[in-house]
Motif scaffolding. Structure first.
Motif, PDB file in Angstrom:
ATOM      1  N   GLU A   1      50.675  24.292  79.013  1.00 31.54           N
ATOM      2  CA  GLU A   1      51.947  25.359  78.436  1.00 31.54           C
ATOM      3  C   GLU A   1      53.184  24.556  77.869  1.00 31.54           C
ATOM      4  N   GLY A   2      53.843  25.265  76.945  1.00 34.36           N
ATOM      5  CA  GLY A   2      55.221  24.844  76.383  1.00 34.36           C
ATOM      6  C   GLY A   2      54.754  24.723  74.712  1.00 34.36           C
ATOM      7  N   ASN A   3      55.602  23.984  74.064  1.00 33.89           N
ATOM      8  CA  ASN A   3      55.562  23.904  72.817  1.00 33.89           C
ATOM      9  C   ASN A   3      54.743  22.822  72.222  1.00 33.89           C
ATOM     10  N   TRP A   4      54.033  22.879  71.263  1.00 33.19           N
ATOM     11  CA  TRP A   4      53.068  22.277  70.425  1.00 33.19           C
ATOM     12  C   TRP A   4      53.354  22.113  69.026  1.00 33.19           C
ATOM     13  N   THR A   5      53.282  21.047  68.540  1.00 36.57           N
ATOM     14  CA  THR A   5      53.562  20.746  67.110  1.00 36.57           C
ATOM     15  C   THR A   5      52.368  20.060  66.540  1.00 36.57           C
ATOM     16  N   TYR A   6      52.074  20.152  65.359  1.00 31.94           N
ATOM     17  CA  TYR A   6      50.826  19.666  64.700  1.00 31.94           C
ATOM     18  C   TYR A   6      51.258  19.022  63.285  1.00 31.94           C
ATOM     19  N   GLU A   7      50.278  18.034  62.817  1.00 27.18           N
ATOM     20  CA  GLU A   7      50.467  17.862  61.335  1.00 27.18           C
ATOM     21  C   GLU A   7      49.056  17.284  61.055  1.00 27.18           C
ATOM     22  N   THR A   8      48.723  17.729  59.889  1.00 29.13           N
ATOM     23  CA  THR A   8      47.221  17.382  59.480  1.00 29.13           C
ATOM     24  C   THR A   8      47.398  16.137  58.327  1.00 29.13           C
ATOM     25  N   HIS A   9      46.186  15.777  58.593  1.00 29.19           N
ATOM     26  CA  HIS A   9      45.767  14.475  57.652  1.00 29.19           C
ATOM     27  C   HIS A   9      44.665  14.750  56.781  1.00 29.19           C
ATOM     28  N   SER A  10      44.527  14.571  55.551  1.00 33.05           N
ATOM     29  CA  SER A  10      43.265  14.923  54.807  1.00 33.05           C
ATOM     30  C   SER A  10      43.252  13.968  53.425  1.00 33.05           C
ATOM     31  N   SER A  11      41.888  13.926  53.130  1.00 36.28           N
ATOM     32  CA  SER A  11      41.698  13.144  51.910  1.00 36.28           C
ATOM     33  C   SER A  11      41.980  13.965  50.764  1.00 36.28           C
ATOM     34  N   ASP A  12      42.184  15.236  50.993  1.00 38.04           N
ATOM     35  CA  ASP A  12      42.689  16.223  50.015  1.00 38.04           C
ATOM     36  C   ASP A  12      43.827  16.671  50.097  1.00 38.04           C
ATOM     37  N   PRO A  13      44.822  16.167  49.010  1.00 35.46           N
ATOM     38  CA  PRO A  13      46.307  16.121  49.161  1.00 35.46           C
ATOM     39  C   PRO A  13      46.609  17.595  49.636  1.00 35.46           C
ATOM     40  N   GLN A  14      46.001  18.652  49.006  1.00 34.18           N
ATOM     41  CA  GLN A  14      46.275  20.007  49.110  1.00 34.18           C
ATOM     42  C   GLN A  14      46.246  20.392  50.836  1.00 34.18           C
ATOM     43  N   LEU A  15      45.423  19.643  51.654  1.00 31.05           N
ATOM     44  CA  LEU A  15      45.484  19.851  53.064  1.00 31.05           C
ATOM     45  C   LEU A  15      46.185  18.742  53.702  1.00 31.05           C
ATOM     46  N   ASP A  16      46.728  17.947  53.407  1.00 27.13           N
ATOM     47  CA  ASP A  16      47.350  16.478  53.943  1.00 27.13           C
ATOM     48  C   ASP A  16      48.728  17.190  54.136  1.00 27.13           C
ATOM     49  N   GLY A  17      49.304  16.748  55.435  1.00 28.01           N
ATOM     50  CA  GLY A  17      50.687  16.732  55.664  1.00 28.01           C
ATOM     51  C   GLY A  17      51.259  18.168  56.271  1.00 28.01           C
ATOM     52  N   GLN A  18      50.423  18.987  56.325  1.00 27.04           N
ATOM     53  CA  GLN A  18      50.958  20.134  56.838  1.00 27.04           C
ATOM     54  C   GLN A  18      51.288  20.154  58.173  1.00 27.04           C
ATOM     55  N   THR A  19      52.385  20.800  58.644  1.00 31.15           N
ATOM     56  CA  THR A  19      53.026  20.652  59.871  1.00 31.15           C
ATOM     57  C   THR A  19      53.172  22.270  60.239  1.00 31.15           C
ATOM     58  N   GLY A  20      53.271  22.298  61.720  1.00 28.12           N
ATOM     59  CA  GLY A  20      53.708  23.632  62.304  1.00 28.12           C
ATOM     60  C   GLY A  20      53.887  23.407  63.747  1.00 28.12           C
ATOM     61  N   GLU A  21      54.239  24.359  64.388  1.00 30.09           N
ATOM     62  CA  GLU A  21      54.386  24.560  65.936  1.00 30.09           C
ATOM     63  C   GLU A  21      54.139  25.851  66.703  1.00 30.09           C
ATOM     64  N   PHE A  22      53.635  26.036  67.882  1.00 32.68           N
ATOM     65  CA  PHE A  22      53.596  27.171  68.602  1.00 32.68           C
ATOM     66  C   PHE A  22      53.771  26.947  69.914  1.00 32.68           C
TER      67      PHE A  22
END
Lengths: 502, 502
Positions: free
Chosen positions: A61-82
């Protein structure tokens, strides 16, 4: 306000990226999830039309954050939390090995017994009572719905099911869709998956979860005319990686590497080791893993195998082997094919309900678990074991009754080991007991008029007669101590339960 | 006119000699019998009150002469003669090993199969279908008569029976007489035999012979409170010598050295070897010899053992072991305790009639033989397995039906051996066959709706469905060839018989 996700359920991220080339092969995508203490890397997967998925099952339980990594620039570096919220009632997370979940007990009589059992990751007991519908997700929409309706009213909490369709006696029609793009006539592209097939598979696994049923997913199997059992090692690995990336967020997933691995001689033991590693690398949660035999048992001592998923080998001695298999592998034993109730022409599928019920009791009383199946070939087009549909037999109700009795077992219980001292009273029965306050005996096909017991000295007991076929329990009026004789009425399939009165 | 004796029956000579001292020990008596070709030395025995016996079973027609030799001058040097006449219808002599009686066949498929079967000494087939009444000759006169009346109407052609009485659950009363002089209160004189006891025993063996029943005489056994199981080695040898000298003239005698030899740990394996030699030295005819286990099997490879008389060891896998035991010992296998029909509190004696019948079929279909027993403890004072009396169960009629089916088997038949080629159609059934013109399949507890068969190419067959429980045979109207499907009606306990139509 942040998005919320219930513990053990799914944070589902869909991203848009390239649809050029073959994104299934070409695009690398991962996301790092962190709650400040724990960090998990989750692998993504391509769906269709430029859509990519990353799915995460939070286990804290609690706050989670994320960050994406991808060979496709469109998919790379996206972040968020829940925010991960507490598990609701009835949500216990994954099924694990009991020894991995529960705090280690002091070294005593019962420590080793934990090796043989399961628990949800929140510590709740899980006793598998499985069934078998190999190709139910490859049937028509209507039959799939009917299967779910049947399961809703059945006692089963695990189902053995394949991703690939099944080709075998009574299984000769092509499904509407396959895991791969293509069709039976023109062939399949083993480098591209069918998103519609997987979306339906996911829907079905989700529906099983809502019914409290573990999906024991059979990844590879030999009953095939489409080529899925004879892909190259590279193609197998590509497929296994995708399936694990796409499905492992389900808390109710188990991985069965193969049904009847030995009927796929083109794959070596080393291949299976490699394939298991591929699944593990793409499943950040460590779901249960097994591999199932036709005849020779796989070496279940291998470290990647969490539990023994065995098909009985001997025609006559089946669930009775649980004792040996426990001793041999020191892991939970599920007799996933102990024979089926039905009337098909094969010996594995023309048991009476009495005999299948007896095998279930016999196996459970030896500290193992079993899976049900039904193979009536004169009850319409669907045969439960392969297609799902509806159930016709009489064992299902008895398995529900058995499940109720097993749910009542105290936690610290184990099968009685025969010794020179207890041999005379116990050589012909099976018994689960805690050594003093609880004894459950089972007599199978025997039908004694009565039995004699020597109760532990200085203790008093209440006794129940359990008719496992007629599904009755009868508490005897007396309180018992010392050497006693219990009338059993010369009935088959009887059990006797003794509980200490304090 | 000379006295005449039918072949295989008895020339019974009674002589008068000393009654001083202990004639059982002190007096040596033999007689040499000769027909000019064959000469046999037969040992005599003391009866009582100065009477001695010499009994001889002639195995060849024609004139026989004899001359006695004794340490007692009164008994020494007596001569005489008699004429041995042909055996009457139904008199086939001793039961022997088939391989010892029938001319050796050419080396082919079937030579080894002869190792596993019996024949009377005149070559007539003998298929044992035994029963068990351990202590029937130790019961009251009335019960003994009742036992014979029951046997007259039963299918059994062999009976396991003790000389010494039995002390065990449901067996706690003293018999009227014992093999030895003395009584339970004052003790026994292990150097003096009770002639009245032996005369009754002989009368009963003779009556069994008249019913066509082999008396499988158990010489020693552990269920004892009188001391007969704990005599010294010298006393054992003295007793065994006497029993063999006194009883071996009966053509229907088999020797079982012990029931459950392993429950007499005071006797070593070497003792049993010695004891068997003693019996052989005092039995000029070489009657069949065996030794029966409780748990560990005796080493049935020993040369004095003619056939395997085995108690099933595993609780669940019983008659199915016949295949292994045949392969291990290369001798006829009789599962002399496969479990009994009844409702006693022990697992060996609370089988349903269905299960005992199934075990009989299963064992016979594997080229073995079995013994019946009944242990209903709520049907009056006598329990068949120990006392004799009357039968109450439902298996007896089914065993009679099985016996009829087995009697119809052609001579050159053997159990089907599984091969990679025939595995798929046969892994779950047992089959007796001659490879081309005769096939008998049995399906036990399975209940297939139908079965598929691939018949030998170029041949046509008539087929019968045999319901082994309901004791019906149904000849199907068609003539079959090639790949066929036979409807079996989803019934348990079915057999299918196929005979070539020429």
């Amino acid at each position: 306000m942040a998005k919320t996700v219930e513990k053990y359920k799914v944070f589902d991220l869909e991203l848009s990226g390239t649809s050029q080339g073959n994104p299934f092969q070409d695009v690398q995508l991962t996301a790092d999830f962190s709650n400040g203490i724990q960090k998990l890397t989750v692998k993504g997967f391509y769906k269709d039309q430029g859509k990519y998925g990353i799915r995460f099952m939070p286990q804290a339980e609690g706050n989670w954050t994320y960050e994406t990594h991808s060979s496709d620039p469109q998919l790379d570096g996206q972040t968020g939390e829940f925010l991960c919220t507490p598990a609701a009632a009835g949500n216990h997370g994954r099924v694990c090995l009991k020894k991995d979940v529960l705090p280690k007990k002091e070294v005593n009589f019962y420590v080793t017994e934990d090796e043989f059992h399961f628990a949800y990751e929140d510590g709740t007991r899980f006793q598998p009572f499985g069934t078998t519908c190999y190709a139910w997700v490859n049937q028509s929409e209507q039959v799939q719905e009917q299967t779910l309706e049947t399961l809703k009213n059945a006692p089963f909490n695990k189902i053995r099911m394949c991703i690939f369709p099944k080709f075998y006696t009574y299984n000769t029609t092509d499904p509407e869709r396959y895991a791969f793009q293509g069709n039976a006539k023109d062939g399949f592209d083993f480098s591209r998956f069918d998103n519609v097939f997987f979306e339906n598979l996911e829907k079905r696994i989700q529906q099983l979860d809502e019914l409290g049923i573990e999906a024991d997913i059979i990844l590879l199997h030999p009953y095939d005319r489409w080529g899925f059992s004879k892909m190259t090692k590279e193609q197998d690995i590509f497929y296994l990686s995708y399936a694990a990336r796409r499905l492992s967020h389900f808390k109710n997933i188990w991985w069965s590497m193969a049904n009847e691995y030995d009927l796929m001689p083109q794959k070596t033991v080393e291949d299976w080791d490699t394939y298991a590693r591929v699944v593990m690398e793409n499943d950040p949660y460590g779901h249960l893993r097994s591999i199932h035999n036709c005849v020779p048992l796989f070496d279940h001592n291998r470290s990647w195998i969490t539990h023994v998923s065995v098909q009985r080998v001997d025609v006559y001695k089946t669930a009775e082997m649980v004792t040996d298999w426990r001793n041999q592998y020191r892991k939970p034993v599920i007799v996933d094919e102990v024979g089926y109730e039905g009337n098909i022409d094969f010996g594995w599928g023309c048991l009476t309900a009495q005999e299948l019920t007896r095998r279930f009791w016999e196996g459970c009383m030896r500290g193992g678990y079993l899976s049900h199946g039904e193979t009536y070939v004169d009850q319409g087009d669907q045969i439960w074991w392969a297609h799902g549909g509806t159930l016709h037999g009489e064992s299902t109700a008895r398995i529900a009754f058995l499940k109720e009795q097993m749910a009542q077992l105290p936690d610290d219980i184990q099968p009685l080991t025969l010794t020179p001292e207890n041999h005379e009273e116990n050589w012909d029965s099976v018994c689960l007991h805690d050594g003093e306050s609880y004894f459950l005996y089972y007599y199978g096909f025997f039908r004694p008029l009565y039995r004699n017991y020597t109760l532990p000295a200085g203790k008093k007991y209440k006794i129940e007669l359990i008719d496992t076929w007629n599904m009755t329990t009868e508490e005897l009026p007396e309180v018992y101590e010392g050497k006693i004789r219990i009338k059993m009425g010369a009935r088959q399939y009887m059990a006797v339960r003794m509980k200490e009165v304090k």
